[in-house]
Enzyme design. Structure first.
Site, mmCIF file in Angstrom:
data_model
loop_
_atom_site.group_PDB
_atom_site.id
_atom_site.type_symbol
_atom_site.label_atom_id
_atom_site.label_comp_id
_atom_site.label_asym_id
_atom_site.label_seq_id
_atom_site.Cartn_x
_atom_site.Cartn_y
_atom_site.Cartn_z
ATOM 1 N N TRP A 184 35.574 8.508 -16.043
ATOM 2 C CA TRP A 184 35.439 9.524 -14.990
ATOM 3 C C TRP A 184 36.230 9.132 -13.751
ATOM 4 O O TRP A 184 36.513 9.961 -12.894
ATOM 5 C CB TRP A 184 33.961 9.769 -14.647
ATOM 6 C CG TRP A 184 33.249 8.658 -13.918
ATOM 7 C CD1 TRP A 184 33.329 7.328 -14.187
ATOM 8 C CD2 TRP A 184 32.363 8.787 -12.795
ATOM 9 N NE1 TRP A 184 32.523 6.618 -13.324
ATOM 10 C CE2 TRP A 184 31.916 7.484 -12.461
ATOM 11 C CE3 TRP A 184 31.882 9.866 -12.049
ATOM 12 C CZ2 TRP A 184 31.029 7.241 -11.412
ATOM 13 C CZ3 TRP A 184 30.997 9.613 -11.012
ATOM 14 C CH2 TRP A 184 30.583 8.321 -10.696
ATOM 15 N N ASP A 185 36.613 7.869 -13.675
ATOM 16 C CA ASP A 185 37.433 7.377 -12.564
ATOM 17 C C ASP A 185 38.613 8.319 -12.342
ATOM 18 O O ASP A 185 39.029 8.592 -11.220
ATOM 19 C CB ASP A 185 38.009 5.987 -12.889
ATOM 20 C CG ASP A 185 36.956 4.963 -13.299
ATOM 21 O OD1 ASP A 185 35.934 5.357 -13.870
ATOM 22 O OD2 ASP A 185 37.180 3.771 -13.053
ATOM 23 N N GLU A 189 24.848 2.290 -13.218
ATOM 24 C CA GLU A 189 24.678 1.717 -14.565
ATOM 25 C C GLU A 189 23.613 0.628 -14.621
ATOM 26 O O GLU A 189 23.363 0.080 -15.689
ATOM 27 C CB GLU A 189 26.015 1.188 -15.067
ATOM 28 C CG GLU A 189 27.024 2.290 -15.342
ATOM 29 C CD GLU A 189 28.318 1.767 -15.954
ATOM 30 O OE1 GLU A 189 28.568 0.556 -15.865
ATOM 31 O OE2 GLU A 189 29.066 2.582 -16.511
ATOM 32 N N LYS A 239 23.675 -0.293 -8.873
ATOM 33 C CA LYS A 239 25.002 -0.894 -9.007
ATOM 34 C C LYS A 239 25.992 -0.215 -8.062
ATOM 35 O O LYS A 239 26.841 -0.843 -7.462
ATOM 36 C CB LYS A 239 25.462 -0.729 -10.459
ATOM 37 C CG LYS A 239 26.840 -1.288 -10.748
ATOM 38 C CD LYS A 239 27.200 -1.108 -12.226
ATOM 39 C CE LYS A 239 28.587 -1.642 -12.524
ATOM 40 N NZ LYS A 239 29.011 -1.354 -13.892
ATOM 41 N N GLN A 240 25.876 1.107 -7.966
ATOM 42 C CA GLN A 240 26.886 1.862 -7.216
ATOM 43 C C GLN A 240 26.299 3.189 -6.737
ATOM 44 O O GLN A 240 25.170 3.527 -7.095
ATOM 45 C CB GLN A 240 28.090 2.129 -8.114
ATOM 46 C CG GLN A 240 27.789 3.002 -9.316
ATOM 47 C CD GLN A 240 28.801 2.812 -10.436
ATOM 48 O OE1 GLN A 240 28.587 1.993 -11.324
ATOM 49 N NE2 GLN A 240 29.879 3.569 -10.404
HETATM 50 C C1 BGC Z 1 31.107 -0.725 -17.726
HETATM 51 C C2 BGC Z 1 30.875 0.459 -18.609
HETATM 52 C C3 BGC Z 1 31.833 0.378 -19.772
HETATM 53 C C4 BGC Z 1 31.684 -0.959 -20.479
HETATM 54 C C5 BGC Z 1 32.623 -1.152 -21.646
HETATM 55 C C6 BGC Z 1 31.034 -2.031 -18.506
HETATM 56 O O1 BGC Z 1 31.386 -3.078 -17.667
HETATM 57 O O2 BGC Z 1 30.194 -0.790 -16.689
HETATM 58 O O3 BGC Z 1 31.090 1.635 -17.880
HETATM 59 O O4 BGC Z 1 31.631 1.438 -20.663
HETATM 60 O O5 BGC Z 1 31.947 -1.989 -19.564
HETATM 61 O O6 BGC Z 1 33.948 -0.923 -21.334
HETATM 62 C C1 BGC Z 2 31.509 1.530 -13.364
HETATM 63 C C2 BGC Z 2 31.857 2.895 -13.891
HETATM 64 C C3 BGC Z 2 33.356 2.992 -14.052
HETATM 65 C C4 BGC Z 2 33.880 1.864 -14.912
HETATM 66 C C5 BGC Z 2 35.381 1.856 -15.009
HETATM 67 C C6 BGC Z 2 32.092 0.470 -14.278
HETATM 68 O O1 BGC Z 2 31.826 -0.794 -13.755
HETATM 69 O O2 BGC Z 2 30.118 1.367 -13.281
HETATM 70 O O3 BGC Z 2 31.399 3.885 -12.993
HETATM 71 O O4 BGC Z 2 33.690 4.209 -14.610
HETATM 72 O O5 BGC Z 2 33.479 0.634 -14.364
HETATM 73 O O6 BGC Z 2 35.984 1.674 -13.766
#
Ligand code: BGC
Ligand code: BGC
Length: 786
Positions: free
Chosen positions: A355-356, A497, A611-612
């Protein structure tokens, strides 16, 4: 050590500079000084080898799935940068000898990386060395390098070994079959590698030219062909004070390139065409090719440069750094590809799109280069079938977008992640199953694009279908709750998350509701104004039936309301009842996610720790749905519980702080966001830059400090210039108007650069103005926004 103020005159606030060498800390500059053009990204590893170095060359879209146990990832292509330099029988390495001076810099204005060194070898021979490199913005396939070596003590015997090295891996995963290798005329190297599963052919060409001072040399190299590697070895005797100059020009093409990705494709055709093209480029040489690329950079900056007059000139460099990376991370040439969470600067997140891309990066293009924004949204159209499959697999209809997406749109989120500190086992990653808000985020972003551009053609071809499909997913996804007498969305992960498998995450519920409501409104618009599209989609998606379902569901979706007592919106059904802990230690830590060193994910799940940005994210995206009081109350409640353990968090907090008129706090968050990649933490960018955070920096300036938003299709400006800033000047494209907006503490001036007979309605504060050619509004006179 990094310096940000060493650019002078025309390069003031354009230079990122490293002034000392540390063989243990190479990752950061490899990422932040990376070069690229959206087709490829090249980590700025050094020419000579170091153990802790991570070389990386990533070509957008060329995903490969090593085997059925791993998700697709962007493979690390062959390395062309490595050089072994032997000076009087000693291998050049900054880990030995004495460094007299060292400076490496990235020029954001021209896209050139340069390194200047004076080094003394262990046997006391001094040398001056200079390395230059660029990835062309003019020819997307081209990498140029130039090296100068000057012996300062006495005559030196110099050996340079340079080639194409296909032994690269992604943390040990070799994604390529070995292909053919050859050398034409003892000069031009050709190297082919093919991804093992997706069967994409990569073809590299590379050649060298040599000079001693200005005299051209035609050396006879030793040619070495080994497994997955091609090398040329050159020997020279260079007198003291003379300079050996090497130019290395390289190109890379793949069978996925639009010009080769057709039915009758043949590798031979790819070889022939790219070789001919290479010979022509190689003839031009570094300087000419670099100038052609620099011209394109100049044109880019002319269109997008934001000017910030701040008492801290680092603010200016911050936004340029962000805009530099936003361009080189974006595959603007091909709508089949998305933007990775680390751009093209590293292996992190496997090159996947999150979603970034829509929520953090897309707005930059929507408001400065809508054609590129459209292509990024088209990527989500190309991957719509993957999203449809996911919806059906999970028992829904419409489109359920993958949390992480690669080429096809199938789910690519890995299943296992970091260690659980209590059990020592790998933690299960649930995002691929439960983090479903991505689906409404995509709908939101395309709608914002549509409102900002009025691109009806996009809606007809792609946008309406995505909007209807995403709404249909939510209409089936919601579950009736007899107790609440509402449709709930259970068992999800919201943006935060650290809270897994919760019910009624406010962000998800409100955004899903918004998604369905927007589809209902657009259904009517589509039927009336785009009858052909409506007819086609009605047939394809059974729209009339779906429309009924949307209407049945929409008003009954459970939208967690602010509590009567304190106006706090529950982040989910259980968040507010969880225990609080003192998180000062983790908030003050210089690294992210340190809480996970003390507590397992499960434990963190059961605390009021985020977390955010989550509710705060909602306050930003659906800003007109919440009153100022509610925004303030939720900021006060949630920010102290938020660790900002994702780089996505800070810029959003900056924007919301502006919205609630807390300019100082907003500026603090902006500064922190700038530090994510440019700050003193030398490890945080090792796996690549933080793409969303860089998009967030632009957003913080434009949506936060300039206070730009779209409400009811109209442009609103509510400036919240931070105390240290004197002036902010930014280009903005909106509904076909090309504007330059200048904001000072007491005045907003807008220049309309588009020739049009129709004035544009703009709201500043609560007052309506008409922009013809120019508009100047004194801020003292305007009534503040309600
Ligand atoms: C992120 C998740 C991601 C997962 C695997 C985690 O660090 O927070 O958003 O899906 O890594 O890539
Ligand atoms: C974040 C997610 C993000 C992903 C990729 C994760 O750590 O929690 O929101 O999409 O990183 O940047």
């Amino acid at each position: 050590m990094l310096l940000y103020d060493c650019g002078n005159k025309e390069y003031k606030n354009w230079i990122i500079c490293e002034t000392s060498f540390d063989a243990q800390l190479l990752g950061k500059c490899e990422s932040i000084m990376a070069l690229g053009n959206g087709y490829m990204g090249l980590r700025s590893s050094m020419e000579e080898n170091y153990t802790k170095q991570t070389r990386g060359l990533f070509i957008a879209g060329t995903f490969n799935k090593f085997d059925c146990y791993e998700p697709s990832e962007l493979p690390n292509a062959a390395d062309v940068v490595e050089l072994e330099i032997v000076l009087n029988n000693e291998v050049f390495s900054l880990e030995k000898g004495v460094i007299y001076s060292y400076q490496r810099s990235l020029n954001l204005k021209t896209g050139e990386l340069a390194r200047h060194i004076i080094w003394e070898s262990p046997s006391k021979d001094k040398y001056k060395l200079c390395f230059k490199r660029f990835v062309s913005l003019d020819n997307l396939h081209l990498i140029g390098m130039k090296v100068y070596i000057t012996p300062l003590t006495g005559e030196s015997c110099i050996r340079v070994t340079s080639g194409i090295n296909g032994q690269m891996t992604n943390s040990g995963v070799q994604h390529f079959h070995e292909g053919e290798k050859r050398i034409y005329d003892q000069n031009i190297m050709e190297f082919i590698q093919t991804t093992c599963q997706s069967k994409i052919d990569f073809i590299f060409h590379s050649g060298h030219t040599w000079k001693i001072d200005s005299d051209k040399q035609i050396p006879t190299p030793r040619m070495i062909i080994s497994r997955r590697k091609l090398e040329m070895m050159y020997d020279f005797m260079i007198p003291k004070g003379k300079t050996l100059i090497m130019e290395k020009i390289c190109t890379v093409h793949t069978s996925l390139d639009k010009s080769y990705c057709y039915k009758e494709y043949s590798l031979q055709d790819l070889r022939d065409k790219t070789l001919t093209e290479f010979i022509e480029l190689n003839r031009k040489g570094y300087d000419l090719l670099f100038n052609e690329s620099a011209k394109k950079w100049k044109r880019y900056w002319k269109e997008v440069d934001i000017k910030i007059e701040s008492k801290d000139s680092f603010d200016q460099l911050t936004v340029r750094f962000a805009q530099y990376h936003l361009l080189i991370m974006t595959p603007a040439h091909d709508s089949r590809f998305g933007i990775g969470a680390k751009g093209l600067t590293g292996e992190g997140y496997k090159g996947h799109t999150f979603w970034d891309s829509e929520i953090f990066i897309l707005p930059y293009f929507t408001f400065t280069n809508p054609q590129i924004a459209r292509k990024l949204l088209e990527y989500r159209y190309h991957t719509l079938n993957g999203a449809r499959k996911k919806a059906i697999k999970n028992g829904f209809e419409g489109a359920m977008y993958p949390w992480e997406s690669a080429f096809t749109g199938d789910e690519e989120t890995p299943e296992w992640g970091a260690v659980n500190i209590l059990t020592g086992e790998a933690t299960r990653i649930l995002s691929g199953l439960k983090e479903q808000h991505i689906t409404c985020d995509i709908a939101y972003a395309l709608w914002q694009y549509y409102k900002a551009t009025q691109d009806i053609d996009f809606m007809k071809k792609y946008g309406s279908e995505i909007l209807f499909e995403t709404a249909s997913f939510w209409a089936k996804r919601v579950e009736w709750d007899e107790e609440k007498k509402s449709y709930c969305i259970n068992d999800v992960i919201g943006p935060d998350e650290y809270k897994e498998q919760v019910n009624n995450n406010a962000f998800t519920n409100y955004m899903a509701h918004w998604n369905i409501q927007t589809a209902i409104n657009h259904y009517r618009e589509c039927k009336e104004k785009m009858p052909q599209t409506f007819k086609r989609l009605n047939k394809k998606l059974d729209l009339e039936r779906r429309f009924k379902l949307w209407n049945e569901v929409v008003d009954k979706i459970y939208l967690p309301q602010p509590r009567k007592t304190d106006k706090v919106i529950p982040q989910d059904d259980t968040y507010l009842s969880k225990p609080l802990i003192d998180i000062t230690k983790y908030k003050n830590a210089s690294a992210m996610q340190t809480i996970l060193q003390d507590y397992s994910r499960e434990q963190v799940n059961n605390m009021q720790v985020s977390k955010q940005a989550d509710v705060v994210m909602l306050l930003y995206l659906l800003k007109d749905k919440f009153s100022k009081d509610v925004k303030e109350a939720n900021w006060q409640y949630y920010e102290p519980k938020t660790l900002h353990d994702s780089s996505l968090s800070l810029s959003v907090h900056c924007i919301v702080a502006c919205d609630i008129n807390d300019k100082n706090t907003a500026y603090d968050f902006f500064k922190k966001a700038a530090q994510i990649d440019l700050g003193p933490n030398m490890k945080s960018s090792d796996l690549g830059i933080h793409a969303a955070s860089l998009g967030g920096i632009w957003k913080a300036i434009v949506f936060g400090f300039a206070g730009i938003s779209i409400e009811d299709d109209k442009l609103h400006i509510n400036p919240k210039i931070p105390p240290l800033w004197l002036k902010l000047k930014l280009p903005l494209k909106f509904q076909g108007y090309n504007m330059e907006i200048e904001i000072t503490r007491d005045c907003v001036q807008i220049k309309n650069k588009t020739k049009t007979d129709y004035p544009l309605e703009i709201f500043i504060g609560n007052d309506k103005y008409l922009l013809k050619e120019k508009l100047r509004v004194d801020l003292q006179g305007v009534s503040p926004q309600k």
